[in-house]
Design an enzyme around this catalytic site. Sequence first.
Site, PDB file in Angstrom:
ATOM      1  N   TYR A 244      -1.539  -0.798  10.557  1.00  0.00           N
ATOM      2  CA  TYR A 244      -1.687  -1.101   9.122  1.00  0.00           C
ATOM      3  C   TYR A 244      -0.438  -0.662   8.359  1.00  0.00           C
ATOM      4  CZ  TYR A 244      -3.555  -1.207   4.375  1.00  0.00           C
ATOM      5  OH  TYR A 244      -3.743  -1.465   3.032  1.00  0.00           O
TER       6      TYR A 244
ATOM      7  N   SER B 206       0.867  -1.186   0.000  1.00  0.00           N
ATOM      8  CA  SER B 206       0.000   0.000   0.000  1.00  0.00           C
ATOM      9  C   SER B 206       0.898   1.228   0.000  1.00  0.00           C
ATOM     10  CB  SER B 206      -0.860   0.029   1.268  1.00  0.00           C
ATOM     11  OG  SER B 206      -1.467   1.303   1.426  1.00  0.00           O
TER      12      SER B 206
HETATM   13  N1  LIG Z   1      -8.761  -0.599  -1.207  1.00  0.00           N
HETATM   14  C1  LIG Z   1      -7.743   0.203  -0.951  1.00  0.00           C
HETATM   15  O1  LIG Z   1      -7.874   1.445  -0.895  1.00  0.00           O
HETATM   16  C2  LIG Z   1      -6.376  -0.384  -0.752  1.00  0.00           C
HETATM   17  C3  LIG Z   1      -5.276   0.496  -0.730  1.00  0.00           C
HETATM   18  C4  LIG Z   1      -3.996  -0.017  -0.536  1.00  0.00           C
HETATM   19  C5  LIG Z   1      -3.822  -1.383  -0.369  1.00  0.00           C
HETATM   20  N2  LIG Z   1      -4.909  -2.220  -0.399  1.00  0.00           N
HETATM   21  C6  LIG Z   1      -4.660  -3.641  -0.184  1.00  0.00           C
HETATM   22  O2  LIG Z   1      -5.273  -4.376  -1.220  1.00  0.00           O
HETATM   23  C7  LIG Z   1      -5.536  -5.710  -0.761  1.00  0.00           C
HETATM   24  C8  LIG Z   1      -6.923  -6.120  -1.202  1.00  0.00           C
HETATM   25  O3  LIG Z   1      -7.870  -5.281  -0.582  1.00  0.00           O
HETATM   26  P1  LIG Z   1      -9.196  -4.794  -1.304  1.00  0.00           P
HETATM   27  O4  LIG Z   1      -9.106  -3.332  -1.417  1.00  0.00           O
HETATM   28  O5  LIG Z   1      -9.488  -5.583  -2.491  1.00  0.00           O
HETATM   29  O6  LIG Z   1     -10.250  -5.067  -0.140  1.00  0.00           O
HETATM   30  P2  LIG Z   1     -11.481  -6.064  -0.016  1.00  0.00           P
HETATM   31  O7  LIG Z   1     -12.407  -5.900  -1.156  1.00  0.00           O
HETATM   32  O8  LIG Z   1     -11.999  -5.874   1.372  1.00  0.00           O
HETATM   33  O9  LIG Z   1     -10.803  -7.502  -0.152  1.00  0.00           O
HETATM   34  C9  LIG Z   1     -10.039  -8.058   0.874  1.00  0.00           C
HETATM   35  C10 LIG Z   1      -9.899  -9.524   0.593  1.00  0.00           C
HETATM   36  O10 LIG Z   1      -9.095 -10.098   1.655  1.00  0.00           O
HETATM   37  C11 LIG Z   1      -9.780 -11.226   2.154  1.00  0.00           C
HETATM   38  N3  LIG Z   1      -9.520 -11.394   3.562  1.00  0.00           N
HETATM   39  C12 LIG Z   1      -9.659 -10.489   4.565  1.00  0.00           C
HETATM   40  N4  LIG Z   1      -9.423 -11.071   5.760  1.00  0.00           N
HETATM   41  C13 LIG Z   1      -9.128 -12.374   5.499  1.00  0.00           C
HETATM   42  C14 LIG Z   1      -8.827 -13.485   6.299  1.00  0.00           C
HETATM   43  N5  LIG Z   1      -8.792 -13.406   7.638  1.00  0.00           N
HETATM   44  N6  LIG Z   1      -8.588 -14.676   5.712  1.00  0.00           N
HETATM   45  C15 LIG Z   1      -8.662 -14.800   4.354  1.00  0.00           C
HETATM   46  N7  LIG Z   1      -8.941 -13.771   3.536  1.00  0.00           N
HETATM   47  C16 LIG Z   1      -9.183 -12.584   4.109  1.00  0.00           C
HETATM   48  C17 LIG Z   1     -11.256 -10.949   1.932  1.00  0.00           C
HETATM   49  O11 LIG Z   1     -11.974 -12.164   1.808  1.00  0.00           O
HETATM   50  P3  LIG Z   1     -12.982 -12.771   2.910  1.00  0.00           P
HETATM   51  O12 LIG Z   1     -13.615 -11.635   3.625  1.00  0.00           O
HETATM   52  O13 LIG Z   1     -13.937 -13.585   2.097  1.00  0.00           O
HETATM   53  O14 LIG Z   1     -12.100 -13.617   3.777  1.00  0.00           O
HETATM   54  C18 LIG Z   1     -11.234 -10.240   0.589  1.00  0.00           C
HETATM   55  O15 LIG Z   1     -11.263 -11.172  -0.461  1.00  0.00           O
HETATM   56  C19 LIG Z   1      -5.307  -5.690   0.751  1.00  0.00           C
HETATM   57  O16 LIG Z   1      -4.053  -6.283   1.037  1.00  0.00           O
HETATM   58  C20 LIG Z   1      -5.254  -4.212   1.081  1.00  0.00           C
HETATM   59  O17 LIG Z   1      -4.456  -3.938   2.207  1.00  0.00           O
HETATM   60  C21 LIG Z   1      -6.169  -1.755  -0.575  1.00  0.00           C
END
Ligand SMILES: NC(=O)c1ccc[n+]([C@@H]2O[C@H](COP(=O)([O-])OP(=O)(O)OC[C@H]3O[C@@H](n4cnc5c(N)ncnc54)[C@H](OP(=O)(O)O)[C@@H]3O)[C@@H](O)[C@H]2O)c1
Length: 264
Positions: free
Chosen positions: A155, A143
């Site tokens: 985080y 991130s």
């Molecule tokens: N969105 C942003 O602004 C942003 C910015 C920078 C970095 N990121 C990074 O991008 C990545 C993906 O996030 P996203 O934005 O796509 O968010 P998201 O839509 O909330 O997706 C998160 C994913 O992680 C899985 N997950 C969460 N906790 C888990 C657990 N305990 N065990 C297994 N799977 C788990 C969730 O699946 P389940 O709930 O089905 O388990 C979901 O598929 C993350 O690493 C996040 O830190 C996001």
Amino acid sequence: MSGQSNKGTAVVTGASSGIGAVYADRLAGQGYDLVLVARRADRLEELAEKLRYAYGHKVGVISADLADDNDVRRVEQAIAADDSVTLLVNNAGLGGAPLVATADADVAERMIKVNVIALTRLTRAVLPGLIARNRGAIVNIASVLAFDTSFGGIYSGTKAYVVNFTEALQREVAGTDVTVQVVLPGATRTDFWEAAGSDINNVPQEIVMSADDLVDAALVGLARGEAVTAPGLADAAKLDAFLGARQGFFGSLHANKPAARYAA
Ligand SMILES: NC(=O)c1ccc[n+]([C@@H]2O[C@H](COP(=O)([O-])OP(=O)(O)OC[C@H]3O[C@@H](n4cnc5c(N)ncnc54)[C@H](OP(=O)(O)O)[C@@H]3O)[C@@H](O)[C@H]2O)c1
């Protein structure tokens, strides 16, 4: 059902929504078989069915809580034993910006377990096979908050780990045909924000990227062999300058005596 793909199998964690679901779609479109990992089995199965139908490749599903030690080991065993694995996308993650003094310690621990421990263990599980077969890639989703602590130390700390860990991994695979990429998403429109107790609509929309754009850019970076991919960074020279300055700074931190300003 098709036979084994020439591209091999891509393991995508956190594939049940957001960035991970887009990776799953794009990688299936590129010809990979898939193993999709997350907790919500119903969403994984629904996506798997859609992708099998759309692209005709094998799509397996592992429902696992990556904050649970036994579940992580179960995923490790499955992917370490699968010789077809050529790509691991360590994408699963959760956020939130609690103050350390008032954070729920168990919630903080879960964040560290998913964002750091599981990512490390799953990398450890597939890396020997990739190196032995001299083929494949690991993509770690960090991130931009790896470089900014204003939204809390927990985080940000996990994502700083992802950046440093991935850079060290790049040194480890140097000289092989295995590649390792770290991706630095900025604000991306996914469920992540709501899950973290925030509202992405409060973020200036000119800095919010779609998950589709983010993943498409990251995959261009991967295809080009980029070590660090920052899709929101317009001026790539700034990344080189930053990394170069950091290396130079490190080089100036060593001496056999404290600096003169610390004289008692
Ligand atoms: N969105 C942003 O602004 C942003 C910015 C920078 C970095 N990121 C990074 O991008 C990545 C993906 O996030 P996203 O934005 O796509 O968010 P998201 O839509 O909330 O997706 C998160 C994913 O992680 C899985 N997950 C969460 N906790 C888990 C657990 N305990 N065990 C297994 N799977 C788990 C969730 O699946 P389940 O709930 O089905 O388990 C979901 O598929 C993350 O690493 C996040 O830190 C996001």
